[in-house]
Design a protein around this motif. Structure first.
Motif, PDB file in Angstrom:
ATOM      1  N   GLY A  79       0.772  -1.235   0.000  1.00  0.00           N
ATOM      2  CA  GLY A  79       0.000   0.000   0.000  1.00  0.00           C
ATOM      3  C   GLY A  79       0.800   1.279   0.000  1.00  0.00           C
ATOM      4  O   GLY A  79       0.216   2.354   0.105  1.00  0.00           O
ATOM      5  N   LEU A  80       2.130   1.204  -0.121  1.00  0.00           N
ATOM      6  CA  LEU A  80       2.965   2.405  -0.159  1.00  0.00           C
ATOM      7  C   LEU A  80       3.184   2.799  -1.617  1.00  0.00           C
ATOM      8  O   LEU A  80       3.678   2.002  -2.418  1.00  0.00           O
ATOM      9  CB  LEU A  80       4.308   2.171   0.532  1.00  0.00           C
ATOM     10  N   CYS A  81       2.842   4.038  -1.966  1.00  0.00           N
ATOM     11  CA  CYS A  81       2.843   4.466  -3.360  1.00  0.00           C
ATOM     12  C   CYS A  81       3.548   5.811  -3.519  1.00  0.00           C
ATOM     13  O   CYS A  81       3.543   6.634  -2.594  1.00  0.00           O
ATOM     14  CB  CYS A  81       1.419   4.619  -3.888  1.00  0.00           C
ATOM     15  N   LEU A  82       4.108   6.020  -4.704  1.00  0.00           N
ATOM     16  CA  LEU A  82       4.602   7.337  -5.101  1.00  0.00           C
ATOM     17  C   LEU A  82       3.598   7.952  -6.053  1.00  0.00           C
ATOM     18  O   LEU A  82       3.016   7.251  -6.887  1.00  0.00           O
ATOM     19  CB  LEU A  82       5.968   7.220  -5.788  1.00  0.00           C
ATOM     20  N   PRO A  83       3.365   9.262  -5.964  1.00  0.00           N
ATOM     21  CA  PRO A  83       2.444   9.904  -6.907  1.00  0.00           C
ATOM     22  C   PRO A  83       2.938   9.737  -8.343  1.00  0.00           C
ATOM     23  O   PRO A  83       4.135   9.864  -8.611  1.00  0.00           O
ATOM     24  CB  PRO A  83       2.470  11.378  -6.479  1.00  0.00           C
ATOM     25  N   PRO A  90      -3.210   9.632 -10.464  1.00  0.00           N
ATOM     26  CA  PRO A  90      -2.588   9.275  -9.185  1.00  0.00           C
ATOM     27  C   PRO A  90      -2.988   7.872  -8.767  1.00  0.00           C
ATOM     28  O   PRO A  90      -3.992   7.322  -9.231  1.00  0.00           O
ATOM     29  CB  PRO A  90      -3.128  10.336  -8.224  1.00  0.00           C
ATOM     30  N   ALA A  91      -2.194   7.307  -7.868  1.00  0.00           N
ATOM     31  CA  ALA A  91      -2.427   5.924  -7.444  1.00  0.00           C
ATOM     32  C   ALA A  91      -3.828   5.737  -6.884  1.00  0.00           C
ATOM     33  O   ALA A  91      -4.458   4.691  -7.118  1.00  0.00           O
ATOM     34  CB  ALA A  91      -1.377   5.522  -6.416  1.00  0.00           C
ATOM     35  N   TRP A  92      -4.343   6.716  -6.122  1.00  0.00           N
ATOM     36  CA  TRP A  92      -5.642   6.529  -5.479  1.00  0.00           C
ATOM     37  C   TRP A  92      -6.781   6.474  -6.490  1.00  0.00           C
ATOM     38  O   TRP A  92      -7.872   6.020  -6.164  1.00  0.00           O
ATOM     39  CB  TRP A  92      -5.893   7.605  -4.432  1.00  0.00           C
ATOM     40  N   GLN A  93      -6.534   6.925  -7.717  1.00  0.00           N
ATOM     41  CA  GLN A  93      -7.529   6.778  -8.769  1.00  0.00           C
ATOM     42  C   GLN A  93      -7.268   5.523  -9.603  1.00  0.00           C
ATOM     43  O   GLN A  93      -8.202   4.843 -10.018  1.00  0.00           O
ATOM     44  CB  GLN A  93      -7.526   8.003  -9.684  1.00  0.00           C
ATOM     45  N   THR A 149      -5.641   7.549   1.317  1.00  0.00           N
ATOM     46  CA  THR A 149      -6.955   7.351   0.696  1.00  0.00           C
ATOM     47  C   THR A 149      -7.546   6.073   1.268  1.00  0.00           C
ATOM     48  O   THR A 149      -6.936   4.997   1.168  1.00  0.00           O
ATOM     49  CB  THR A 149      -6.844   7.244  -0.828  1.00  0.00           C
ATOM     50  N   ALA A 150      -8.702   6.186   1.910  1.00  0.00           N
ATOM     51  CA  ALA A 150      -9.312   5.047   2.605  1.00  0.00           C
ATOM     52  C   ALA A 150     -10.695   4.758   2.041  1.00  0.00           C
ATOM     53  O   ALA A 150     -11.430   5.679   1.663  1.00  0.00           O
ATOM     54  CB  ALA A 150      -9.415   5.333   4.101  1.00  0.00           C
ATOM     55  N   LEU A 222     -14.016   8.594 -11.138  1.00  0.00           N
ATOM     56  CA  LEU A 222     -12.605   8.935 -11.322  1.00  0.00           C
ATOM     57  C   LEU A 222     -11.777   7.699 -11.644  1.00  0.00           C
ATOM     58  O   LEU A 222     -10.875   7.727 -12.479  1.00  0.00           O
ATOM     59  CB  LEU A 222     -12.056   9.622 -10.063  1.00  0.00           C
ATOM     60  N   HIS A 223     -12.097   6.589 -10.958  1.00  0.00           N
ATOM     61  CA  HIS A 223     -11.378   5.340 -11.218  1.00  0.00           C
ATOM     62  C   HIS A 223     -11.648   4.834 -12.624  1.00  0.00           C
ATOM     63  O   HIS A 223     -10.722   4.401 -13.331  1.00  0.00           O
ATOM     64  CB  HIS A 223     -11.788   4.297 -10.185  1.00  0.00           C
ATOM     65  N   ALA A 224     -12.916   4.892 -13.052  1.00  0.00           N
ATOM     66  CA  ALA A 224     -13.256   4.437 -14.410  1.00  0.00           C
ATOM     67  C   ALA A 224     -12.571   5.307 -15.455  1.00  0.00           C
ATOM     68  O   ALA A 224     -12.070   4.818 -16.468  1.00  0.00           O
ATOM     69  CB  ALA A 224     -14.772   4.464 -14.592  1.00  0.00           C
ATOM     70  N   ARG A 225     -12.512   6.635 -15.216  1.00  0.00           N
ATOM     71  CA  ARG A 225     -11.877   7.549 -16.160  1.00  0.00           C
ATOM     72  C   ARG A 225     -10.375   7.284 -16.245  1.00  0.00           C
ATOM     73  O   ARG A 225      -9.763   7.469 -17.293  1.00  0.00           O
ATOM     74  CB  ARG A 225     -12.137   8.992 -15.720  1.00  0.00           C
ATOM     75  N   ALA A 226      -9.773   6.855 -15.138  1.00  0.00           N
ATOM     76  CA  ALA A 226      -8.317   6.612 -15.124  1.00  0.00           C
ATOM     77  C   ALA A 226      -7.936   5.433 -16.011  1.00  0.00           C
ATOM     78  O   ALA A 226      -6.760   5.284 -16.368  1.00  0.00           O
ATOM     79  CB  ALA A 226      -7.848   6.337 -13.693  1.00  0.00           C
ATOM     80  N   HIS A 227      -8.900   4.600 -16.371  1.00  0.00           N
ATOM     81  CA  HIS A 227      -8.605   3.434 -17.193  1.00  0.00           C
ATOM     82  C   HIS A 227      -9.166   3.555 -18.608  1.00  0.00           C
ATOM     83  O   HIS A 227      -9.343   2.549 -19.299  1.00  0.00           O
ATOM     84  CB  HIS A 227      -9.150   2.172 -16.511  1.00  0.00           C
ATOM     85  N   HIS A 228      -9.426   4.792 -19.020  1.00  0.00           N
ATOM     86  CA  HIS A 228      -9.889   5.043 -20.389  1.00  0.00           C
ATOM     87  C   HIS A 228      -8.969   6.034 -21.069  1.00  0.00           C
ATOM     88  O   HIS A 228      -8.380   6.892 -20.434  1.00  0.00           O
ATOM     89  CB  HIS A 228     -11.327   5.585 -20.398  1.00  0.00           C
TER      90      HIS A 228
END
Length: 228
Positions: A79-83, A90-93, A149-150, A222-228
């Motif tokens: 769960g440790l991420c770099l932007p 970003p990772a949270w999206q 991000t939780a 936002l998550h769906a948009r990040a994969h389009h």
């Protein structure tokens, strides 16, 4: 009779609609409370609840390593991420926080040992979180800045609430307020307190300081948009 029948049907529809709205509101409250607990669990993780000798605690304290492109999936860097660099999301999206397999999302209590019951009238699944290390602006005091991000779930896993907070952890413990030293002339760090509840800043002596927090109601979009 026809008028009475129409009136009865109308009352019944209103009552059922009110019950459905109340159930949905309760679902949101359960999910939001779970997400808030995950935020606090992540703050405890950052604040050093993990053993002081662990690599994870050293990374949170400012040591190099641990945070890399993407998000860690190992025993210490989960769960440790770099932007991500623009224009990447970003990772949270990019990460599916609600994925069934979980990784790389950290389950509640995974590092802190905290316990949360699930099922029935409680959350259907354990909440979880990601932690991104953020770059500090020029001239900022020595500290490490993180974005948490939780995600929390209602009594049904399809009800989801995502909360996000920015927290800081000083890399060097401040001296005692009274200016006195402990044994051997060494400054004694303040005793950490419990993490604050969502929406309130961390108090004096807390292992982390919550700078801000927000609800992200449109995370699925936002998550769906990040994969389009």
């Amino acid at each position: 009779m026809l008028g009475a029948l129409i009136l009865g049907v109308s009352i019944a529809r209103t009552a059922f609609g009110s019950m459905a709205a109340a159930r949905m509101e309760r679902e949101r409250m359960v999910a939001r409370a779970a997400a808030g607990m995950a935020l606090a669990d992540a703050e405890a993780d950052i604040g050093g609840t993990t053993p002081a000798s662990s690599a994870r605690a050293a990374w949170f304290a400012g040591a190099s390593g641990g945070f890399a492109d993407g998000c860690g999936t190992g025993s210490q860097d989960l769960g440790l991420c770099l932007p991500a660099a623009a224009p990447l999301p970003p990772a949270w999206q990019a990460v599916d926080l609600a994925a069934d397999d979980g990784a790389p999302v950290v389950p509640y209590g995974h590092y802190t040992g905290a316990v949360l019951a699930t099922g029935g009238m409680l959350p259907a699944r354990l909440p979880g979180y990601l932690i991104e290390r953020l770059a500090l602006p020029g001239g900022a005091p020595p500290q490490t800045l993180f974005r948490i991000t939780a995600i929390g779930f209602g009594t049904r896993a399809t009800t989801q609430v995502v909360l996000q907070a920015i927290v800081r952890r000083p890399t060097v413990a401040p001296p005692p307020a009274n200016g006195q030293s402990g044994q051997g002339g060494q400054a004694q760090p303040a005793t950490p307190t419990d993490p604050p509840t969502p929406g309130t800043p961390a108090g004096t002596g807390s292992p982390t300081g919550r700078i801000s927090w927000r609800d992200i109601p449109n995370w699925p979009e936002l998550h769906a948009r990040a994969h389009h």
